[in-house]
Design a protein around this motif. Structure first.
Motif, PDB file in Angstrom:
ATOM      1  N   ALA A  27       6.128  49.524 111.384  1.00 56.91           N
ATOM      2  CA  ALA A  27       5.356  48.513 110.446  1.00 56.91           C
ATOM      3  C   ALA A  27       3.954  48.088 111.148  1.00 56.91           C
ATOM      4  O   ALA A  27       2.940  48.074 110.263  1.00 56.91           O
ATOM      5  N   VAL A  28       3.775  47.922 112.406  1.00 62.48           N
ATOM      6  CA  VAL A  28       2.558  47.653 113.076  1.00 62.48           C
ATOM      7  C   VAL A  28       1.781  48.671 112.897  1.00 62.48           C
ATOM      8  O   VAL A  28       0.452  48.405 112.712  1.00 62.48           O
ATOM      9  N   LYS A  29       2.052  49.785 112.818  1.00 65.23           N
ATOM     10  CA  LYS A  29       0.979  50.860 112.642  1.00 65.23           C
ATOM     11  C   LYS A  29       0.625  51.078 110.993  1.00 65.23           C
ATOM     12  O   LYS A  29      -0.745  51.024 110.793  1.00 65.23           O
ATOM     13  N   GLU A  30       1.648  50.731 110.052  1.00 63.18           N
ATOM     14  CA  GLU A  30       1.192  50.479 108.700  1.00 63.18           C
ATOM     15  C   GLU A  30      -0.059  49.486 108.368  1.00 63.18           C
ATOM     16  O   GLU A  30      -0.801  49.727 107.766  1.00 63.18           O
ATOM     17  N   PHE A  31       0.420  48.337 108.946  1.00 58.86           N
ATOM     18  CA  PHE A  31      -0.371  47.081 108.665  1.00 58.86           C
ATOM     19  C   PHE A  31      -1.680  46.964 109.697  1.00 58.86           C
ATOM     20  O   PHE A  31      -2.398  46.046 109.673  1.00 58.86           O
ATOM     21  N   GLN A  32      -1.561  47.968 110.859  1.00 61.28           N
ATOM     22  CA  GLN A  32      -2.609  47.842 111.816  1.00 61.28           C
ATOM     23  C   GLN A  32      -2.650  46.316 112.586  1.00 61.28           C
ATOM     24  O   GLN A  32      -3.668  45.806 112.444  1.00 61.28           O
ATOM     25  N   LEU A  33      -1.498  46.025 112.970  1.00 62.26           N
ATOM     26  CA  LEU A  33      -1.432  44.933 113.669  1.00 62.26           C
ATOM     27  C   LEU A  33      -1.371  45.057 115.263  1.00 62.26           C
ATOM     28  O   LEU A  33      -0.984  45.979 115.759  1.00 62.26           O
ATOM     29  N   PRO A  34      -1.778  43.968 116.084  1.00 65.47           N
ATOM     30  CA  PRO A  34      -1.627  44.014 117.386  1.00 65.47           C
ATOM     31  C   PRO A  34       0.005  43.650 117.834  1.00 65.47           C
ATOM     32  O   PRO A  34       0.588  43.198 117.113  1.00 65.47           O
ATOM     33  N   SER A  35       0.276  44.565 118.773  1.00 65.63           N
ATOM     34  CA  SER A  35       1.721  44.416 119.025  1.00 65.63           C
ATOM     35  C   SER A  35       1.661  44.609 120.677  1.00 65.63           C
ATOM     36  O   SER A  35       0.828  44.939 121.412  1.00 65.63           O
ATOM     37  N   ALA A  36       2.903  43.937 121.191  1.00 72.58           N
ATOM     38  CA  ALA A  36       3.409  43.900 122.548  1.00 72.58           C
ATOM     39  C   ALA A  36       4.673  44.205 122.607  1.00 72.58           C
ATOM     40  O   ALA A  36       5.703  43.796 121.814  1.00 72.58           O
ATOM     41  N   LEU A  37       5.265  45.184 123.701  1.00 74.22           N
ATOM     42  CA  LEU A  37       6.426  45.375 123.975  1.00 74.22           C
ATOM     43  C   LEU A  37       6.712  44.426 125.023  1.00 74.22           C
ATOM     44  O   LEU A  37       6.402  44.131 125.804  1.00 74.22           O
ATOM     45  N   PHE A  38       8.078  43.906 124.712  1.00 78.08           N
ATOM     46  CA  PHE A  38       8.816  43.035 125.681  1.00 78.08           C
ATOM     47  C   PHE A  38       9.792  43.592 126.523  1.00 78.08           C
ATOM     48  O   PHE A  38      10.826  44.023 125.781  1.00 78.08           O
ATOM     49  N   SER A  39       9.846  43.601 127.591  1.00 76.08           N
ATOM     50  CA  SER A  39      11.055  44.180 128.461  1.00 76.08           C
ATOM     51  C   SER A  39      11.782  43.283 129.061  1.00 76.08           C
ATOM     52  O   SER A  39      11.134  42.416 130.027  1.00 76.08           O
ATOM     53  N   THR A  40      13.152  43.179 128.766  1.00 79.42           N
ATOM     54  CA  THR A  40      14.090  42.290 129.058  1.00 79.42           C
ATOM     55  C   THR A  40      14.655  42.641 130.478  1.00 79.42           C
ATOM     56  O   THR A  40      15.673  42.100 131.163  1.00 79.42           O
ATOM     57  N   THR A  41      14.189  43.723 131.053  1.00 78.38           N
ATOM     58  CA  THR A  41      14.816  44.334 132.269  1.00 78.38           C
ATOM     59  C   THR A  41      13.595  44.192 133.421  1.00 78.38           C
ATOM     60  O   THR A  41      12.720  43.930 133.193  1.00 78.38           O
ATOM     61  N   SER A  42      14.146  44.656 134.682  1.00 75.71           N
ATOM     62  CA  SER A  42      12.911  44.458 135.595  1.00 75.71           C
ATOM     63  C   SER A  42      11.862  45.499 135.573  1.00 75.71           C
ATOM     64  O   SER A  42      12.189  46.594 134.632  1.00 75.71           O
ATOM     65  N   ALA A  43      10.656  45.302 135.848  1.00 82.73           N
ATOM     66  CA  ALA A  43       9.616  46.463 136.132  1.00 82.73           C
ATOM     67  C   ALA A  43      10.401  47.666 136.675  1.00 82.73           C
ATOM     68  O   ALA A  43      10.053  48.887 136.199  1.00 82.73           O
ATOM     69  N   THR A  44      11.200  47.457 137.708  1.00 85.51           N
ATOM     70  CA  THR A  44      11.732  48.825 138.413  1.00 85.51           C
ATOM     71  C   THR A  44      12.606  49.430 137.729  1.00 85.51           C
ATOM     72  O   THR A  44      12.451  50.678 137.583  1.00 85.51           O
ATOM     73  N   ALA A  45      13.440  48.940 136.796  1.00 88.23           N
ATOM     74  CA  ALA A  45      14.288  49.505 135.946  1.00 88.23           C
ATOM     75  C   ALA A  45      13.396  50.256 134.808  1.00 88.23           C
ATOM     76  O   ALA A  45      13.929  51.254 134.333  1.00 88.23           O
ATOM     77  N   PHE A  46      12.204  49.698 134.289  1.00 86.23           N
ATOM     78  CA  PHE A  46      11.459  50.026 133.359  1.00 86.23           C
ATOM     79  C   PHE A  46      10.974  51.477 134.031  1.00 86.23           C
ATOM     80  O   PHE A  46      10.906  52.689 133.319  1.00 86.23           O
ATOM     81  N   VAL A  47      10.557  51.564 135.419  1.00 87.53           N
ATOM     82  CA  VAL A  47      10.022  52.568 136.080  1.00 87.53           C
ATOM     83  C   VAL A  47      11.016  53.919 136.049  1.00 87.53           C
ATOM     84  O   VAL A  47      10.957  54.972 135.718  1.00 87.53           O
ATOM     85  N   CYS A  48      12.439  53.262 136.466  1.00 84.95           N
ATOM     86  CA  CYS A  48      13.529  54.265 136.246  1.00 84.95           C
ATOM     87  C   CYS A  48      13.627  54.898 135.027  1.00 84.95           C
ATOM     88  O   CYS A  48      13.912  56.254 134.908  1.00 84.95           O
ATOM     89  N   ARG A  49      13.667  54.234 133.906  1.00 83.53           N
ATOM     90  CA  ARG A  49      13.850  54.571 132.516  1.00 83.53           C
ATOM     91  C   ARG A  49      12.833  55.797 132.321  1.00 83.53           C
ATOM     92  O   ARG A  49      13.213  56.804 131.555  1.00 83.53           O
ATOM     93  N   SER A  50      11.527  55.628 132.669  1.00 82.55           N
ATOM     94  CA  SER A  50      10.308  56.420 132.455  1.00 82.55           C
ATOM     95  C   SER A  50      10.895  57.769 133.201  1.00 82.55           C
ATOM     96  O   SER A  50      10.612  58.844 132.489  1.00 82.55           O
ATOM     97  N   VAL A  51      11.275  57.680 134.418  1.00 78.04           N
ATOM     98  CA  VAL A  51      11.674  58.970 134.996  1.00 78.04           C
ATOM     99  C   VAL A  51      12.637  59.562 134.284  1.00 78.04           C
ATOM    100  O   VAL A  51      12.463  60.715 134.212  1.00 78.04           O
ATOM    101  N   LEU A  52      13.776  59.005 134.039  1.00 75.02           N
ATOM    102  CA  LEU A  52      14.961  59.492 133.539  1.00 75.02           C
ATOM    103  C   LEU A  52      14.591  60.021 132.235  1.00 75.02           C
ATOM    104  O   LEU A  52      15.155  61.004 131.738  1.00 75.02           O
TER     105      LEU A  52
END
Ligand code: UDP
Length: 454
Positions: free
Chosen positions: A121-146
Protein backbone atom coordinates in the motif's frame (compact mmCIF):
# COMPACT_ATOMS: atom_id res chain seq x y z
CA UNK A 1 3.02 33.94 2.06
CA UNK A 2 1.35 30.57 1.42
CA UNK A 3 0.81 28.54 4.60
CA UNK A 4 2.78 25.29 4.80
CA UNK A 5 0.51 22.42 5.85
CA UNK A 6 2.23 19.58 7.62
CA UNK A 7 0.65 16.14 7.55
CA UNK A 8 -0.11 14.86 11.01
CA UNK A 9 -1.51 11.34 10.86
CA UNK A 10 0.54 8.29 11.75
CA UNK A 11 -0.87 4.90 10.75
CA UNK A 12 0.30 2.09 13.04
CA UNK A 13 0.14 -1.56 11.96
CA UNK A 14 0.65 -3.92 14.94
CA UNK A 15 1.20 -7.68 14.97
CA UNK A 16 -1.65 -9.38 16.83
CA UNK A 17 0.41 -10.62 19.81
CA UNK A 18 0.97 -9.19 23.29
CA UNK A 19 4.74 -8.69 22.92
CA UNK A 20 4.19 -6.63 19.74
CA UNK A 21 0.98 -4.78 20.62
CA UNK A 22 2.45 -3.39 23.85
CA UNK A 23 5.43 -1.50 22.37
CA UNK A 24 3.67 -0.25 19.23
CA UNK A 25 0.83 1.22 21.32
CA UNK A 26 3.43 2.86 23.55
CA UNK A 27 5.09 4.25 20.42
CA UNK A 28 1.68 5.61 19.42
CA UNK A 29 1.41 7.32 22.79
CA UNK A 30 4.89 8.84 22.42
CA UNK A 31 4.09 10.15 18.91
CA UNK A 32 0.71 11.46 20.09
CA UNK A 33 2.50 13.41 22.81
CA UNK A 34 4.48 15.10 20.02
CA UNK A 35 1.27 16.40 18.43
CA UNK A 36 0.63 13.66 15.86
CA UNK A 37 -2.73 11.91 15.32
CA UNK A 38 -2.78 8.14 15.56
CA UNK A 39 -4.74 5.61 13.51
CA UNK A 40 -4.25 1.96 14.45
CA UNK A 41 -5.07 -0.55 11.72
CA UNK A 42 -6.03 -3.94 13.12
CA UNK A 43 -6.69 -7.26 11.47
CA UNK A 44 -9.79 -9.14 12.59
CA UNK A 45 -7.50 -11.30 14.65
CA UNK A 46 -6.09 -8.40 16.72
CA UNK A 47 -7.21 -7.34 20.08
CA UNK A 48 -5.93 -4.20 21.75
CA UNK A 49 -6.58 -3.08 25.24
CA UNK A 50 -9.40 -0.57 25.56
CA UNK A 51 -7.25 1.42 28.00
CA UNK A 52 -8.09 5.09 28.33
CA UNK A 53 -4.47 5.77 27.37
CA UNK A 54 -5.62 5.27 23.79
CA UNK A 55 -9.00 6.98 23.88
CA UNK A 56 -7.85 9.63 21.38
CA UNK A 57 -6.60 7.04 18.88
CA UNK A 58 -8.63 6.10 15.84
CA UNK A 59 -9.03 2.34 15.25
CA UNK A 60 -9.82 0.60 11.95
CA UNK A 61 -10.21 -3.12 11.32
CA UNK A 62 -9.40 -4.64 7.94
CA UNK A 63 -11.13 -7.85 6.84
CA UNK A 64 -9.20 -11.12 7.11
CA UNK A 65 -10.65 -14.36 8.34
CA UNK A 66 -7.89 -16.07 10.32
CA UNK A 67 -9.03 -17.59 13.60
CA UNK A 68 -7.58 -18.91 16.87
CA UNK A 69 -7.73 -22.42 15.43
CA UNK A 70 -5.71 -21.27 12.35
CA UNK A 71 -3.05 -20.05 14.79
CA UNK A 72 -3.09 -23.40 16.57
CA UNK A 73 -2.91 -25.41 13.34
CA UNK A 74 -0.44 -23.27 11.42
CA UNK A 75 1.86 -22.22 14.28
CA UNK A 76 2.93 -18.56 14.69
CA UNK A 77 5.24 -18.36 11.65
CA UNK A 78 2.97 -19.83 8.98
CA UNK A 79 0.13 -17.89 10.57
CA UNK A 80 2.06 -14.68 9.98
CA UNK A 81 2.84 -15.64 6.39
CA UNK A 82 -0.86 -16.30 5.77
CA UNK A 83 -1.88 -13.09 7.53
CA UNK A 84 0.48 -11.12 5.30
CA UNK A 85 -1.03 -12.73 2.19
CA UNK A 86 -4.60 -12.11 3.30
CA UNK A 87 -4.13 -8.52 4.44
CA UNK A 88 -2.19 -7.03 1.53
CA UNK A 89 -5.25 -6.19 -0.61
CA UNK A 90 -7.54 -5.13 2.22
CA UNK A 91 -4.87 -2.86 3.69
CA UNK A 92 -4.44 -1.13 0.32
CA UNK A 93 -8.16 -0.52 0.20
CA UNK A 94 -8.18 0.74 3.76
CA UNK A 95 -5.35 3.20 3.12
CA UNK A 96 -7.02 4.40 -0.11
CA UNK A 97 -10.20 5.13 1.79
CA UNK A 98 -8.35 6.78 4.66
CA UNK A 99 -6.52 9.10 2.27
CA UNK A 100 -9.81 10.12 0.69
CA UNK A 101 -11.63 10.64 3.97
CA UNK A 102 -8.83 12.39 5.85
CA UNK A 103 -7.78 14.63 2.99
CA UNK A 104 -4.44 13.05 2.19
CA UNK A 105 -3.16 13.51 5.72
CA UNK A 106 -0.90 10.47 6.27
CA UNK A 107 2.56 11.55 7.46
CA UNK A 108 3.89 8.03 7.85
CA UNK A 109 2.85 4.37 7.98
CA UNK A 110 4.72 2.78 10.87
CA UNK A 111 4.41 -0.97 10.59
CA UNK A 112 5.67 -3.83 12.76
CA UNK A 113 8.47 -5.56 10.85
CA UNK A 114 6.36 -8.75 10.75
CA UNK A 115 3.46 -6.91 9.05
CA UNK A 116 5.45 -6.47 5.84
CA UNK A 117 2.27 -6.57 3.71
CA UNK A 118 1.97 -2.86 4.58
CA UNK A 119 4.65 -2.03 2.03
CA UNK A 120 2.41 -2.79 -0.98
CA UNK A 121 0.00 0.00 0.00
CA UNK A 122 2.86 2.33 0.88
CA UNK A 123 4.31 1.81 -2.59
CA UNK A 124 1.01 2.19 -4.40
CA UNK A 125 0.14 5.48 -2.68
CA UNK A 126 3.78 6.65 -2.45
CA UNK A 127 3.59 7.24 1.29
CA UNK A 128 6.47 7.66 3.70
CA UNK A 129 6.90 4.59 5.88
CA UNK A 130 9.00 3.39 8.80
CA UNK A 131 9.63 -0.11 10.00
CA UNK A 132 9.19 -0.68 13.72
CA UNK A 133 11.21 -3.43 15.33
CA UNK A 134 9.98 -4.78 18.65
CA UNK A 135 13.15 -6.84 19.16
CA UNK A 136 16.64 -5.68 20.05
CA UNK A 137 19.00 -4.24 17.42
CA UNK A 138 21.25 -7.25 18.03
CA UNK A 139 18.39 -9.63 17.20
CA UNK A 140 17.73 -7.61 14.02
CA UNK A 141 21.39 -8.00 13.04
CA UNK A 142 21.14 -11.76 13.72
CA UNK A 143 18.02 -12.08 11.60
CA UNK A 144 19.83 -10.30 8.74
CA UNK A 145 22.67 -12.79 9.07
CA UNK A 146 20.28 -15.76 9.16
CA UNK A 147 18.34 -14.41 6.18
CA UNK A 148 21.42 -14.98 4.05
CA UNK A 149 22.56 -18.42 5.29
CA UNK A 150 21.87 -21.68 3.55
CA UNK A 151 19.20 -23.39 5.65
CA UNK A 152 20.47 -26.91 5.03
CA UNK A 153 24.11 -26.35 5.96
CA UNK A 154 23.12 -24.16 8.92
CA UNK A 155 20.93 -26.99 10.22
CA UNK A 156 23.90 -29.35 9.97
CA UNK A 157 26.08 -26.89 11.91
CA UNK A 158 23.44 -26.60 14.60
CA UNK A 159 23.21 -30.35 15.01
CA UNK A 160 26.97 -30.62 15.59
CA UNK A 161 27.51 -29.81 19.30
CA UNK A 162 31.07 -28.65 18.64
CA UNK A 163 29.95 -26.06 16.12
CA UNK A 164 26.78 -24.99 17.89
CA UNK A 165 28.79 -24.09 21.02
CA UNK A 166 31.20 -21.91 19.03
CA UNK A 167 30.97 -18.14 18.77
CA UNK A 168 29.36 -17.15 15.46
CA UNK A 169 31.89 -15.13 13.40
CA UNK A 170 31.29 -11.40 13.80
CA UNK A 171 28.58 -11.78 16.46
CA UNK A 172 30.69 -12.32 19.60
CA UNK A 173 29.57 -13.33 22.28
CA UNK A 174 26.67 -15.03 20.48
CA UNK A 175 27.21 -18.69 19.68
CA UNK A 176 25.63 -20.55 16.78
CA UNK A 177 23.05 -21.90 19.22
CA UNK A 178 22.15 -18.41 20.45
CA UNK A 179 21.00 -17.27 17.01
CA UNK A 180 17.24 -16.68 16.78
CA UNK A 181 16.09 -19.93 15.21
CA UNK A 182 12.58 -20.79 16.30
CA UNK A 183 10.61 -23.51 18.00
CA UNK A 184 7.54 -22.21 16.18
CA UNK A 185 8.32 -23.51 12.69
CA UNK A 186 10.80 -25.36 10.47
CA UNK A 187 14.04 -23.46 9.88
CA UNK A 188 13.35 -22.92 6.20
CA UNK A 189 10.02 -21.18 6.74
CA UNK A 190 11.42 -19.16 9.64
CA UNK A 191 14.31 -17.95 7.46
CA UNK A 192 11.85 -16.96 4.72
CA UNK A 193 9.94 -14.80 7.21
CA UNK A 194 13.25 -13.29 8.40
CA UNK A 195 14.10 -12.33 4.80
CA UNK A 196 10.83 -10.40 4.69
CA UNK A 197 11.29 -8.72 8.07
CA UNK A 198 14.80 -7.43 7.40
CA UNK A 199 13.98 -6.23 3.88
CA UNK A 200 13.10 -2.62 4.55
CA UNK A 201 12.00 -1.99 0.94
CA UNK A 202 11.00 1.69 0.62
CA UNK A 203 10.89 2.40 4.35
CA UNK A 204 12.79 5.59 5.05
CA UNK A 205 13.56 4.84 8.69
CA UNK A 206 13.82 2.02 11.18
CA UNK A 207 12.54 2.60 14.71
CA UNK A 208 13.79 0.27 17.42
CA UNK A 209 12.53 -0.17 20.97
CA UNK A 210 16.03 -0.05 22.40
CA UNK A 211 18.59 2.42 23.69
CA UNK A 212 22.18 3.11 22.71
CA UNK A 213 23.42 2.45 26.27
CA UNK A 214 22.37 -1.19 25.81
CA UNK A 215 23.68 -2.07 22.38
CA UNK A 216 25.55 0.76 20.70
CA UNK A 217 27.68 -1.47 18.52
CA UNK A 218 24.71 -3.47 17.12
CA UNK A 219 22.90 -0.19 16.48
CA UNK A 220 25.92 1.19 14.63
CA UNK A 221 26.21 -2.02 12.64
CA UNK A 222 22.55 -1.80 11.69
CA UNK A 223 22.89 1.84 10.76
CA UNK A 224 25.76 1.00 8.38
CA UNK A 225 23.88 -1.91 6.85
CA UNK A 226 20.48 -0.33 6.33
CA UNK A 227 21.55 3.06 4.98
CA UNK A 228 18.44 4.77 6.37
CA UNK A 229 18.25 6.45 9.77
CA UNK A 230 17.90 3.97 12.65
CA UNK A 231 16.14 5.51 15.65
CA UNK A 232 16.57 3.74 19.02
CA UNK A 233 13.69 5.38 20.89
CA UNK A 234 13.29 2.99 23.82
CA UNK A 235 12.62 1.68 26.28
CA UNK A 236 9.10 2.72 25.41
CA UNK A 237 7.61 1.33 28.62
CA UNK A 238 9.53 4.06 30.47
CA UNK A 239 9.24 6.76 27.81
CA UNK A 240 5.50 6.35 27.22
CA UNK A 241 4.10 3.82 29.63
CA UNK A 242 0.57 2.74 28.76
CA UNK A 243 -1.53 -0.10 29.97
CA UNK A 244 -2.00 -2.58 27.13
CA UNK A 245 -2.47 -5.98 28.71
CA UNK A 246 -4.69 -8.28 26.65
CA UNK A 247 -5.33 -10.64 29.57
CA UNK A 248 -6.87 -9.87 32.92
CA UNK A 249 -4.21 -9.12 35.52
CA UNK A 250 -4.54 -10.85 38.88
CA UNK A 251 -3.64 -8.12 41.37
CA UNK A 252 -3.94 -10.38 44.41
CA UNK A 253 -0.25 -11.17 43.95
CA UNK A 254 0.65 -7.61 44.98
CA UNK A 255 -0.96 -8.18 48.38
CA UNK A 256 0.99 -11.42 48.64
CA UNK A 257 4.23 -9.58 47.71
CA UNK A 258 3.50 -6.96 50.38
CA UNK A 259 3.92 -9.72 52.98
CA UNK A 260 7.32 -10.93 51.73
CA UNK A 261 10.80 -9.83 52.80
CA UNK A 262 12.69 -7.17 50.85
CA UNK A 263 14.49 -8.59 47.78
CA UNK A 264 13.56 -12.19 48.62
CA UNK A 265 11.03 -13.21 45.93
CA UNK A 266 11.72 -14.87 42.57
CA UNK A 267 9.15 -13.68 40.04
CA UNK A 268 8.63 -16.26 37.29
CA UNK A 269 6.96 -15.53 33.97
CA UNK A 270 7.51 -16.91 30.50
CA UNK A 271 5.57 -14.25 28.59
CA UNK A 272 2.57 -14.73 26.36
CA UNK A 273 3.60 -17.57 24.03
CA UNK A 274 6.24 -19.88 25.54
CA UNK A 275 5.26 -23.42 26.52
CA UNK A 276 6.66 -25.70 29.25
CA UNK A 277 6.71 -29.47 29.52
CA UNK A 278 5.30 -31.05 32.70
CA UNK A 279 8.68 -32.55 33.62
CA UNK A 280 10.34 -29.10 33.47
CA UNK A 281 7.55 -27.58 35.56
CA UNK A 282 8.24 -30.22 38.21
CA UNK A 283 12.03 -29.71 38.14
CA UNK A 284 11.41 -25.98 38.56
CA UNK A 285 8.98 -26.54 41.43
CA UNK A 286 11.48 -28.87 43.18
CA UNK A 287 14.39 -26.47 42.72
CA UNK A 288 12.38 -23.45 43.87
CA UNK A 289 11.02 -25.32 46.88
CA UNK A 290 14.52 -26.54 47.84
CA UNK A 291 15.91 -23.01 47.57
CA UNK A 292 13.69 -21.94 50.48
CA UNK A 293 12.95 -18.62 48.80
CA UNK A 294 9.39 -17.36 48.20
CA UNK A 295 8.30 -17.31 44.56
CA UNK A 296 5.52 -15.76 42.49
CA UNK A 297 4.83 -17.86 39.41
CA UNK A 298 2.74 -16.88 36.39
CA UNK A 299 1.37 -20.03 34.79
CA UNK A 300 -0.63 -18.97 31.75
CA UNK A 301 -3.62 -21.21 30.99
CA UNK A 302 -2.62 -23.55 28.16
CA UNK A 303 1.12 -23.01 28.62
CA UNK A 304 1.70 -26.57 29.85
CA UNK A 305 0.55 -28.80 26.97
CA UNK A 306 -1.97 -31.41 28.07
CA UNK A 307 -3.15 -29.28 30.98
CA UNK A 308 -5.84 -26.56 31.01
CA UNK A 309 -3.99 -24.77 33.77
CA UNK A 310 -2.39 -26.54 36.76
CA UNK A 311 -5.16 -28.99 37.60
CA UNK A 312 -3.72 -31.91 35.60
CA UNK A 313 -0.20 -31.47 36.98
CA UNK A 314 0.85 -34.28 39.39
CA UNK A 315 -0.20 -33.81 43.03
CA UNK A 316 3.48 -33.43 43.90
CA UNK A 317 3.39 -29.99 42.20
CA UNK A 318 0.79 -28.59 44.61
CA UNK A 319 2.75 -29.89 47.59
CA UNK A 320 5.94 -28.24 46.35
CA UNK A 321 4.46 -24.84 45.67
CA UNK A 322 1.99 -24.65 48.56
CA UNK A 323 4.50 -23.60 51.21
CA UNK A 324 6.39 -20.72 49.66
CA UNK A 325 4.82 -20.20 46.24
CA UNK A 326 1.98 -18.07 44.88
CA UNK A 327 0.55 -18.83 41.45
CA UNK A 328 -1.45 -16.57 39.14
CA UNK A 329 -2.63 -16.85 35.53
CA UNK A 330 -1.40 -13.39 34.53
CA UNK A 331 0.28 -10.70 36.62
CA UNK A 332 0.60 -6.91 36.45
CA UNK A 333 4.24 -7.48 35.48
CA UNK A 334 5.49 -3.91 35.68
CA UNK A 335 4.06 -3.49 39.17
CA UNK A 336 5.52 -6.82 40.24
CA UNK A 337 9.01 -5.97 38.99
CA UNK A 338 8.85 -2.60 40.72
CA UNK A 339 7.87 -4.22 44.05
CA UNK A 340 10.66 -4.06 46.68
CA UNK A 341 10.08 -7.72 47.66
CA UNK A 342 11.18 -8.95 44.21
CA UNK A 343 14.83 -10.03 44.15
CA UNK A 344 15.08 -11.76 40.78
CA UNK A 345 13.09 -12.43 37.62
CA UNK A 346 13.04 -15.92 36.09
CA UNK A 347 12.21 -15.10 32.50
CA UNK A 348 12.03 -16.53 28.99
CA UNK A 349 13.83 -13.27 28.08
CA UNK A 350 11.34 -11.84 25.61
CA UNK A 351 12.55 -8.36 24.66
CA UNK A 352 9.75 -6.55 26.55
CA UNK A 353 10.37 -8.57 29.71
CA UNK A 354 14.10 -7.97 29.36
CA UNK A 355 13.66 -4.20 29.05
CA UNK A 356 11.12 -4.14 31.88
CA UNK A 357 13.44 -6.06 34.21
CA UNK A 358 16.47 -3.90 33.41
CA UNK A 359 14.24 -0.84 33.75
CA UNK A 360 13.55 -1.85 37.36
CA UNK A 361 17.12 -2.92 38.12
CA UNK A 362 16.10 -6.58 38.66
CA UNK A 363 18.67 -9.30 37.80
CA UNK A 364 17.43 -12.34 35.90
CA UNK A 365 17.45 -16.11 35.70
CA UNK A 366 17.38 -16.67 31.97
CA UNK A 367 15.65 -19.65 30.44
CA UNK A 368 14.99 -18.67 26.81
CA UNK A 369 12.41 -20.69 24.95
CA UNK A 370 12.91 -19.65 21.35
CA UNK A 371 13.86 -16.97 18.76
CA UNK A 372 15.39 -13.69 19.90
CA UNK A 373 15.00 -14.75 23.56
CA UNK A 374 18.26 -16.73 23.14
CA UNK A 375 20.07 -13.60 21.95
CA UNK A 376 18.71 -11.58 24.87
CA UNK A 377 19.66 -14.28 27.39
CA UNK A 378 23.24 -14.37 26.14
CA UNK A 379 23.47 -10.56 26.34
CA UNK A 380 22.00 -10.57 29.86
CA UNK A 381 24.62 -13.07 31.02
CA UNK A 382 27.69 -12.04 29.04
CA UNK A 383 27.36 -8.41 27.97
CA UNK A 384 25.32 -6.69 30.69
CA UNK A 385 26.29 -9.35 33.28
CA UNK A 386 22.99 -9.14 35.14
CA UNK A 387 21.72 -12.65 34.53
CA UNK A 388 22.43 -16.34 34.95
CA UNK A 389 21.43 -18.55 32.06
CA UNK A 390 20.10 -22.07 32.67
CA UNK A 391 21.09 -24.19 29.69
CA UNK A 392 20.42 -27.77 28.65
CA UNK A 393 18.09 -30.15 30.49
CA UNK A 394 16.35 -28.40 33.34
CA UNK A 395 17.36 -29.94 36.64
CA UNK A 396 16.24 -29.13 40.18
CA UNK A 397 19.82 -28.84 41.47
CA UNK A 398 20.69 -26.24 38.82
CA UNK A 399 17.49 -24.31 39.59
CA UNK A 400 18.28 -24.22 43.29
CA UNK A 401 21.85 -23.12 42.58
CA UNK A 402 20.74 -20.33 40.22
CA UNK A 403 18.34 -18.96 42.85
CA UNK A 404 21.11 -19.06 45.45
CA UNK A 405 23.55 -17.24 43.14
CA UNK A 406 21.07 -14.44 42.53
CA UNK A 407 19.39 -14.01 45.89
CA UNK A 408 21.90 -15.24 48.49
CA UNK A 409 25.43 -14.96 47.08
CA UNK A 410 27.58 -11.86 46.74
CA UNK A 411 27.52 -12.50 42.98
CA UNK A 412 23.78 -11.66 42.97
CA UNK A 413 24.39 -8.41 44.85
CA UNK A 414 26.97 -7.43 42.21
CA UNK A 415 24.49 -8.23 39.44
CA UNK A 416 21.85 -6.11 41.11
CA UNK A 417 24.30 -3.19 41.32
CA UNK A 418 25.00 -3.47 37.60
CA UNK A 419 21.27 -3.78 36.87
CA UNK A 420 20.55 -0.61 38.86
CA UNK A 421 23.33 1.18 37.02
CA UNK A 422 21.75 0.19 33.69
CA UNK A 423 18.30 1.20 34.96
CA UNK A 424 19.65 4.69 35.66
CA UNK A 425 21.19 4.89 32.19
CA UNK A 426 17.89 3.81 30.60
CA UNK A 427 15.98 6.41 32.57
CA UNK A 428 18.43 9.08 31.46
CA UNK A 429 18.06 8.05 27.82
CA UNK A 430 14.32 8.72 27.81
CA UNK A 431 14.53 12.02 29.69
CA UNK A 432 14.48 15.30 27.85
CA UNK A 433 17.98 15.65 26.37
CA UNK A 434 18.59 11.87 26.47
CA UNK A 435 19.63 9.78 23.48
CA UNK A 436 16.29 7.98 22.97
CA UNK A 437 13.86 10.78 23.66
CA UNK A 438 15.56 13.89 22.38
CA UNK A 439 17.91 12.65 19.70
CA UNK A 440 15.90 9.76 18.34
CA UNK A 441 12.19 10.41 18.80
CA UNK A 442 12.49 14.12 18.09
CA UNK A 443 14.70 13.50 15.06
CA UNK A 444 12.14 11.05 13.71
CA UNK A 445 9.26 13.48 14.23
CA UNK A 446 11.25 16.32 12.66
CA UNK A 447 12.13 14.13 9.69
CA UNK A 448 8.37 13.67 9.10
CA UNK A 449 7.86 17.42 9.03
CA UNK A 450 10.49 17.91 6.33
CA UNK A 451 9.22 14.98 4.28
CA UNK A 452 5.61 16.03 4.49
CA UNK A 453 5.43 19.77 4.13
CA UNK A 454 3.35 20.54 1.06
N1 UDP B 1 3.19 -9.77 30.85
C1 UDP B 1 2.26 -9.34 31.77
N2 UDP B 1 1.87 -10.22 32.74
C2 UDP B 1 2.33 -11.49 32.83
C3 UDP B 1 3.28 -11.92 31.87
C4 UDP B 1 3.71 -11.02 30.92
O1 UDP B 1 1.83 -8.21 31.74
O2 UDP B 1 1.89 -12.23 33.71
C5 UDP B 1 3.63 -8.81 29.80
C6 UDP B 1 5.04 -8.35 30.05
O3 UDP B 1 5.03 -7.23 30.92
C7 UDP B 1 5.53 -8.03 28.64
C8 UDP B 1 4.71 -8.94 27.75
O4 UDP B 1 3.65 -9.46 28.54
O5 UDP B 1 5.28 -6.66 28.32
C9 UDP B 1 5.51 -10.12 27.20
O6 UDP B 1 6.34 -9.67 26.19
P1 UDP B 1 7.75 -10.33 25.94
O7 UDP B 1 8.37 -9.61 24.79
O8 UDP B 1 8.55 -10.36 27.17
O9 UDP B 1 7.43 -11.83 25.58
P2 UDP B 1 6.45 -12.55 24.52
O10 UDP B 1 5.12 -12.65 25.18
O11 UDP B 1 6.40 -11.69 23.28
O12 UDP B 1 7.08 -13.87 24.32
Amino acid sequence: MEEVRVKRRIVLVPVPAQGHVTPIMQLGKALYSKGLSITVVLTQFNRVSSSKDFSDFHFLTIPGSLTESDLKNLGPYMFLVKLNQICEGSFKQCIGQLLEEQGNDIACVVYDEYMYFSQAAVKEFQLPSALFSTTSATAFVCRSVLASVNAESFLLDMKDPEVSDKVFPGLDPLRYKDLPTSAFGPLESVLKVYCETVNIRTASAVIINSASCLESSSLAQLQRKLQVPVYPIGPLHIAASASSSLLEEDRSCIEWLDKQKLGSVIYISLGSLALMQTKDVLEMAWGLSNSNQPFLWVIRPGSVPGSEWTESLPEEFNKLVSERGYIVKWAPQMEVLRHPAVGAFWSHCGWNSTLESIGEGVPMICRPYTGDQKVNARYLERVWRIGVQLEGELDKGAVERAVERLIVDEEGAEMRKRAIDLKEKLEASVRSGGSSWSSSLEDFVNSLKTKNSM
